[in-house]
Scaffold this motif. Structure first.
Motif, PDB file in Angstrom:
ATOM      1  N   PHE A 385       6.171  -1.581  -5.954  1.00  0.00           N
ATOM      2  CA  PHE A 385       5.515  -0.473  -5.757  1.00  0.00           C
ATOM      3  C   PHE A 385       4.395  -1.115  -4.475  1.00  0.00           C
ATOM      4  CE2 PHE A 385       5.631  -0.646 -10.311  1.00  0.00           C
ATOM      5  CZ  PHE A 385       5.849   0.364 -10.909  1.00  0.00           C
ATOM      6  N   PHE A 386       4.147  -0.507  -3.643  1.00  0.00           N
ATOM      7  CA  PHE A 386       3.263   0.016  -2.335  1.00  0.00           C
ATOM      8  C   PHE A 386       4.144  -0.750  -1.420  1.00  0.00           C
ATOM      9  CE2 PHE A 386      -0.081  -0.165  -5.896  1.00  0.00           C
ATOM     10  CZ  PHE A 386      -0.089   0.769  -5.157  1.00  0.00           C
ATOM     11  N   PRO A 387       4.933  -1.145  -1.357  1.00  0.00           N
ATOM     12  CA  PRO A 387       6.019  -1.600  -0.287  1.00  0.00           C
ATOM     13  C   PRO A 387       5.539  -1.494   1.146  1.00  0.00           C
ATOM     14  CG  PRO A 387       6.906   0.672  -0.947  1.00  0.00           C
ATOM     15  CD  PRO A 387       5.973   0.838  -1.456  1.00  0.00           C
ATOM     16  N   TRP A 388       4.588  -0.404   1.285  1.00  0.00           N
ATOM     17  CA  TRP A 388       3.857  -0.630   2.877  1.00  0.00           C
ATOM     18  C   TRP A 388       3.060  -0.987   2.904  1.00  0.00           C
ATOM     19  CZ3 TRP A 388       4.050   3.436  -0.957  1.00  0.00           C
ATOM     20  CH2 TRP A 388       2.778   3.361  -1.806  1.00  0.00           C
ATOM     21  N   GLU A 389       2.433  -1.847   2.021  1.00  0.00           N
ATOM     22  CA  GLU A 389       1.957  -3.140   2.146  1.00  0.00           C
ATOM     23  C   GLU A 389       2.672  -4.404   2.358  1.00  0.00           C
ATOM     24  OE1 GLU A 389      -1.317  -3.027   2.218  1.00  0.00           O
ATOM     25  OE2 GLU A 389      -1.113  -0.853   2.427  1.00  0.00           O
ATOM     26  N   LYS A 390       3.543  -4.185   2.623  1.00  0.00           N
ATOM     27  CA  LYS A 390       4.651  -5.271   2.570  1.00  0.00           C
ATOM     28  C   LYS A 390       4.163  -5.969   4.469  1.00  0.00           C
ATOM     29  CE  LYS A 390       8.173  -4.966  -0.699  1.00  0.00           C
ATOM     30  NZ  LYS A 390      10.087  -4.591  -0.760  1.00  0.00           N
ATOM     31  N   THR A 391       4.378  -7.233   4.473  1.00  0.00           N
ATOM     32  CA  THR A 391       4.405  -7.034   6.617  1.00  0.00           C
ATOM     33  C   THR A 391       5.515  -8.775   6.541  1.00  0.00           C
ATOM     34  OG1 THR A 391       3.387  -9.746   5.603  1.00  0.00           O
ATOM     35  CG2 THR A 391       2.130  -7.585   6.049  1.00  0.00           C
ATOM     36  N   ASP A 392       7.035  -7.407   6.284  1.00  0.00           N
ATOM     37  CA  ASP A 392       7.752  -8.168   6.845  1.00  0.00           C
ATOM     38  C   ASP A 392       8.613  -7.162   8.100  1.00  0.00           C
ATOM     39  OD1 ASP A 392       8.102  -5.396   5.587  1.00  0.00           O
ATOM     40  OD2 ASP A 392       9.856  -5.615   4.416  1.00  0.00           O
ATOM     41  N   LEU A 393       7.467  -6.498   8.529  1.00  0.00           N
ATOM     42  CA  LEU A 393       8.188  -6.546  10.046  1.00  0.00           C
ATOM     43  C   LEU A 393       7.660  -7.349  11.030  1.00  0.00           C
ATOM     44  CD1 LEU A 393       9.772  -3.834  10.787  1.00  0.00           C
ATOM     45  CD2 LEU A 393       7.696  -2.408  11.818  1.00  0.00           C
ATOM     46  N   VAL A 394       6.490  -8.430  10.887  1.00  0.00           N
ATOM     47  CA  VAL A 394       5.567  -9.122  12.007  1.00  0.00           C
ATOM     48  C   VAL A 394       7.250  -9.977  12.537  1.00  0.00           C
ATOM     49  CG1 VAL A 394       4.531 -11.320  11.642  1.00  0.00           C
ATOM     50  CG2 VAL A 394       4.112  -9.740  10.310  1.00  0.00           C
TER      51      VAL A 394
END
Length: 402
Positions: A385-394
């Motif tokens: 759920f809500f994968p677009w809220e991850k900050t794994d692209l930092v």
């Protein structure tokens, strides 16, 4: 940007008639995606007194194929609608999950749209429609959302939780909130006004019961907003019209997609105009809005800016975006053009094509009913759920800009 100003955002509860419609539409999306991850759905919902109507275009293995409904599919759709209304909490004379009338006007997807969207031969899957989509993030709250909207959502989420648990039995499902903050040097400095209108049980519009309801709402506000923002100067407008017993679809008709500013950034950022609920993720109104939020949030989380707006644009049937625009509003530590180039060079984003977005974020799953109340953004990424809220692209962004 001005440094000192007042700004206001609003939210609406899960029982607001438009949000009832959004949740029904997204419950249908989840039902279809649970049967077929490549399903196509554009489901609109109308709600009014004792009536729910579905309309739209669909294609789904196990539910609707070759112009025919699968055995039991119509009953499953109706059950999904009624269960959604029941879970929201509507058991009122004017809108009751068990006794409301239901109409299903869903039908097959246009072949002309399908031929533009579907992959074939050397043609990559195209966007489900033309349009522009915006994403936004800022450092005003821990979830990198505009503070006015963040607190508006949180107030209503708490009230809904108390209603469902029985801690506030005088509350009914329909409610709205509004938070006005004074900004100084671009940062939240004080809350100048709170507006909360909530549907209530009979009698809670006068005397001691009215005082109890207003005291409860003020207590919720005190729990949600930082104490430093509240003062004796904060104005409270709680049920300012007086009585609010008749609410939800019985009080006002609801339609899917009428709360797009509540769904996004509370007016603090641009909106491309397309709604989210009721649409499968081939529709870039939804998936591209999610990836732009993901990119903007990761840019702020990486310390590359304190405020970021991103735009993408698409043409129906064309896979690659027509444009990518980044604006850090003068807060960026590197040039906006450099951030744009960095995004384009990150391979895992799949060129920001519709399929690339869905693959990277894992969007072909039944994860959408939970998005349809209290905002699509600023939520906690949990499991699928809500994968677009991850900050794994930092790390990728930092490496690309090193």
């Amino acid at each position: 940007m001005r440094a000192n100003y007042l700004f206001t955002s609003e939210s609406v509860s899960e029982g607001h008639p438009d949000k009832v419609s959004d949740q029904i539409s997204d419950a249908i999306v989840d039902l279809f995606l649970s049967k077929d991850p490549e399903a196509r759905i554009a489901c609109e919902t109308l709600t009014t007194t004792q009536l729910v109507v579905l309309a739209g275009e669909i294609r789904c293995k196990g539910i609707y194929e070759n112009g025919e409904w699968a055995p039991g599919a119509l009953e499953e759709i109706e059950s999904t609608v009624r269960n959604t209304v029941r879970e929201i909490g509507y058991e009122q004379e004017g809108f009751h999950w068990k006794t409301l009338r239901f109409e299903n006007n869903l039908h097959g997807q246009s072949a002309h749209i399908a031929q533009g969207v579907d992959a074939s031969g050397n043609k990559d899957e195209g966007a489900g429609d033309q349009g522009i989509m915006f994403g936004f993030a800022c450092d005003e709250t821990p979830d990198l959302m505009p503070a006015t909207l963040y607190y508006s959502h949180k107030i209503l989420e708490r009230m809904a939780a108390d209603r469902h648990s029985g801690a506030a039995p005088f509350l009914e499902p329909d409610a709205k909130s509004q938070v006005t903050l004074r900004f100084e040097n671009g940062k939240p400095a004080a809350c100048t006004a709170i507006v909360v209108s909530t549907q209530h049980a009979p009698g809670y519009d006068k005397g001691e019961k009215e005082a109890e309801l207003k005291s409860y709402v003020k207590g919720v506000v005190a729990d949600i907003l930082p104490a430093a923002l509240l003062s004796d100067a904060t104005e409270y407008h709680i049920n300012p019209t007086g009585s609010f017993e008749i609410g939800g679809p019985d009080g006002d008709a609801g339609l899917t997609g009428r709360k797009i500013i509540v769904d996004t950034y509370g007016g603090a950022a641009p909106h491309g105009g397309g709604a989210f609920s009721g649409k499968d993720p081939t529709k870039v109104d939804r998936s591209a809005a999610y990836i732009t939020r993901y990119l903007a949030k990761n840019i702020v989380a990486a310390g590359l800016a304190t405020r970021c707006t991103i735009q993408l644009a698409y043409a129906i049937g064309v896979s690659k975006p027509l444009s990518l625009y980044v604006d850090t509003h003068g807060t960026g530590s590197v040039g906006d053009d450099k951030i744009e180039e960095a995004i384009k060079g990150i391979e895992k984003l799949g060129g920001l094509t519709p399929r690339g977005i869905r693959t990277h974020l894992g969007l072909n799953k039944p994860i959408y009913r939970r998005t349809a109340a209290y905002g699509h953004f600023g939520r906690k990424a949990e499991g699928d759920f809500f994968p677009w809220e991850k900050t794994d692209l930092v790390d990728d962004l930092k490496a690309a800009l090193a």
